[in-house]
Design a protein around this motif. Structure first.
Motif, mmCIF file in Angstrom:
data_model
loop_
_atom_site.group_PDB
_atom_site.id
_atom_site.type_symbol
_atom_site.label_atom_id
_atom_site.label_comp_id
_atom_site.label_asym_id
_atom_site.label_seq_id
_atom_site.Cartn_x
_atom_site.Cartn_y
_atom_site.Cartn_z
ATOM 1 N N GLY A 175 85.283 -52.987 54.184
ATOM 2 C CA GLY A 175 85.412 -53.730 52.991
ATOM 3 C C GLY A 175 84.331 -54.454 52.616
ATOM 4 O O GLY A 175 83.752 -55.270 53.657
ATOM 5 N N THR A 176 83.872 -54.766 51.639
ATOM 6 C CA THR A 176 83.047 -55.616 51.028
ATOM 7 C C THR A 176 83.400 -56.423 49.576
ATOM 8 O O THR A 176 84.365 -55.853 48.950
ATOM 9 C CB THR A 176 81.805 -55.111 50.527
ATOM 10 O OG1 THR A 176 81.950 -54.131 49.338
ATOM 11 C CG2 THR A 176 81.111 -54.452 51.670
ATOM 12 N N GLU A 177 83.005 -57.554 49.486
ATOM 13 C CA GLU A 177 83.419 -58.461 48.313
ATOM 14 C C GLU A 177 82.021 -58.963 47.915
ATOM 15 O O GLU A 177 81.528 -59.793 48.605
ATOM 16 C CB GLU A 177 84.408 -59.414 48.620
ATOM 17 C CG GLU A 177 85.777 -59.053 48.918
ATOM 18 C CD GLU A 177 86.717 -60.189 49.283
ATOM 19 O OE1 GLU A 177 86.424 -61.273 48.947
ATOM 20 O OE2 GLU A 177 87.944 -59.716 49.843
ATOM 21 N N PRO A 178 81.790 -59.008 46.568
ATOM 22 C CA PRO A 178 82.187 -57.771 45.642
ATOM 23 C C PRO A 178 82.050 -56.512 46.155
ATOM 24 O O PRO A 178 81.375 -56.009 46.959
ATOM 25 C CB PRO A 178 81.288 -57.906 44.521
ATOM 26 C CG PRO A 178 80.578 -59.680 44.685
ATOM 27 C CD PRO A 178 80.572 -59.483 46.096
ATOM 28 N N GLU A 179 82.935 -55.699 45.450
ATOM 29 C CA GLU A 179 82.672 -54.228 46.028
ATOM 30 C C GLU A 179 81.510 -53.379 45.509
ATOM 31 O O GLU A 179 81.194 -53.957 44.420
ATOM 32 C CB GLU A 179 84.269 -53.403 45.481
ATOM 33 C CG GLU A 179 85.467 -53.759 45.773
ATOM 34 C CD GLU A 179 86.474 -53.082 45.311
ATOM 35 O OE1 GLU A 179 86.242 -52.115 44.521
ATOM 36 O OE2 GLU A 179 87.865 -53.247 45.911
ATOM 37 N N ASN A 180 81.385 -52.467 46.079
ATOM 38 C CA ASN A 180 79.921 -51.463 45.620
ATOM 39 C C ASN A 180 80.137 -51.251 43.946
ATOM 40 O O ASN A 180 81.237 -50.747 43.589
ATOM 41 C CB ASN A 180 79.838 -50.443 46.454
ATOM 42 C CG ASN A 180 78.448 -49.634 45.971
ATOM 43 O OD1 ASN A 180 77.612 -50.259 45.839
ATOM 44 N ND2 ASN A 180 78.683 -48.312 46.035
ATOM 45 N N GLY A 181 79.070 -51.537 43.268
ATOM 46 C CA GLY A 181 79.318 -51.203 41.874
ATOM 47 C C GLY A 181 79.888 -52.157 41.041
ATOM 48 O O GLY A 181 80.034 -52.046 39.717
ATOM 49 N N SER A 182 80.366 -53.599 41.557
ATOM 50 C CA SER A 182 80.971 -54.274 40.786
ATOM 51 C C SER A 182 80.139 -54.989 39.642
ATOM 52 O O SER A 182 79.008 -55.106 39.780
ATOM 53 C CB SER A 182 81.604 -55.389 41.585
ATOM 54 O OG SER A 182 82.799 -54.896 42.538
ATOM 55 N N GLU A 183 80.874 -55.305 38.385
ATOM 56 C CA GLU A 183 80.217 -56.031 37.428
ATOM 57 C C GLU A 183 80.739 -57.377 36.943
ATOM 58 O O GLU A 183 81.894 -57.659 37.440
ATOM 59 C CB GLU A 183 79.939 -55.087 36.243
ATOM 60 C CG GLU A 183 79.311 -53.853 36.530
ATOM 61 C CD GLU A 183 79.222 -52.955 35.257
ATOM 62 O OE1 GLU A 183 80.034 -53.173 34.310
ATOM 63 O OE2 GLU A 183 78.515 -51.900 34.961
ATOM 64 N N ASP A 184 80.127 -58.023 36.385
ATOM 65 C CA ASP A 184 80.659 -59.470 35.813
ATOM 66 C C ASP A 184 81.012 -60.301 37.064
ATOM 67 O O ASP A 184 82.139 -60.961 36.999
ATOM 68 C CB ASP A 184 81.901 -59.315 34.903
ATOM 69 C CG ASP A 184 81.327 -58.595 33.716
ATOM 70 O OD1 ASP A 184 80.072 -58.703 33.347
ATOM 71 O OD2 ASP A 184 82.215 -57.892 32.921
ATOM 72 N N VAL A 185 80.401 -60.130 38.060
ATOM 73 C CA VAL A 185 80.555 -61.056 39.336
ATOM 74 C C VAL A 185 80.181 -62.467 38.892
ATOM 75 O O VAL A 185 79.043 -62.719 38.266
ATOM 76 C CB VAL A 185 79.898 -60.505 40.360
ATOM 77 C CG1 VAL A 185 79.967 -61.541 41.803
ATOM 78 C CG2 VAL A 185 80.424 -59.097 40.795
#
Length: 209
Positions: A70-80
């Motif tokens: 797992g990753t944070e933010p997830e792959n492809g996340s927006e508005d981080v």
């Protein structure tokens, strides 16, 4: 050890007999040890009875590379959020010495503090400065990262995310003390203004307020 060839030695000073296998024992296998009544003391007295005991060898060595779960933010996340901490979670314990600023990086020349938590099996990249708004970043975990058995990741892993767009909305006052048009206000009243969002303290002074 029953069925295993080896050399038996005896040390009189310690009264200890040793059996050294001539071939490595197999992993994850139970073995039976037997000492028989054929063994005698120096006076010719044999053991009263055979003696048996068992043991099981260790499992095969770990040769499986670690992987990300797992990753944070997830792959492809927006508005981080621009103050986000980037994390990577692994499926097994990782050697902390292999988790550093060269093995866990963020694109755009972003510098950060890299740490690893053994309890959560999670590596963290904490940027030294806030990220740029409206920007796409790529985080990369390299094959330099190894598990505690020395197995490196099979391949580097990268994922992307985009930060929140820049704030172009003007702030406004949501309330004041005293309120607009108030009468009979006490002469020792402290005047207050509440804004719609967080403000830059450096811009609040005797000239602007």
């Amino acid at each position: 050890v029953v069925g295993v060839p080896g050399t038996v030695t005896y040390t009189p000073g310690t009264r200890m007999a040793t059996l050294t296998p001539s071939v490595p024992l197999e992993t994850s296998r139970s073995y039976n040890i037997r000492v028989t009544t054929g063994i005698e003391d120096t006076a010719g007295n044999a053991l009263a009875a055979d003696y048996n005991w068992t043991f099981t060898t260790e499992p095969p060595p770990d040769r499986t590379p670690p992987v990300l779960t797992g990753t944070e933010p997830e792959n492809g996340s927006e508005d981080v959020p621009v103050n986000a901490v980037v994390t990577a979670t692994f499926n097994e314990p990782i050697d902390p010495a292999t988790v550093h600023s060269n093995s866990f990086t963020l694109s755009g020349g972003v510098t950060g503090v890299v740490t690893y938590s053994a309890g959560s099996r999670r590596a963290r990249f904490t940027p030294v400065e806030p990220l740029a708004p409206g920007t796409t970043y790529t985080a990369t975990v390299s094959i330099a990262i190894m598990d505690v058995e020395g197995n490196a990741m099979s391949d580097a892993y990268s994922w992307t995310f985009a930060t929140e767009p820049p704030d172009t909305t003007a702030p406004f006052l949501v309330s004041t003390v005293p309120r607009n048009g108030a009468t009979d206000v006490s002469v020792d009243t402290v005047i207050r203004a509440v804004f719609s969002e967080a403000m830059n303290p450096a811009t609040l002074n005797g000239t602007t307020f």
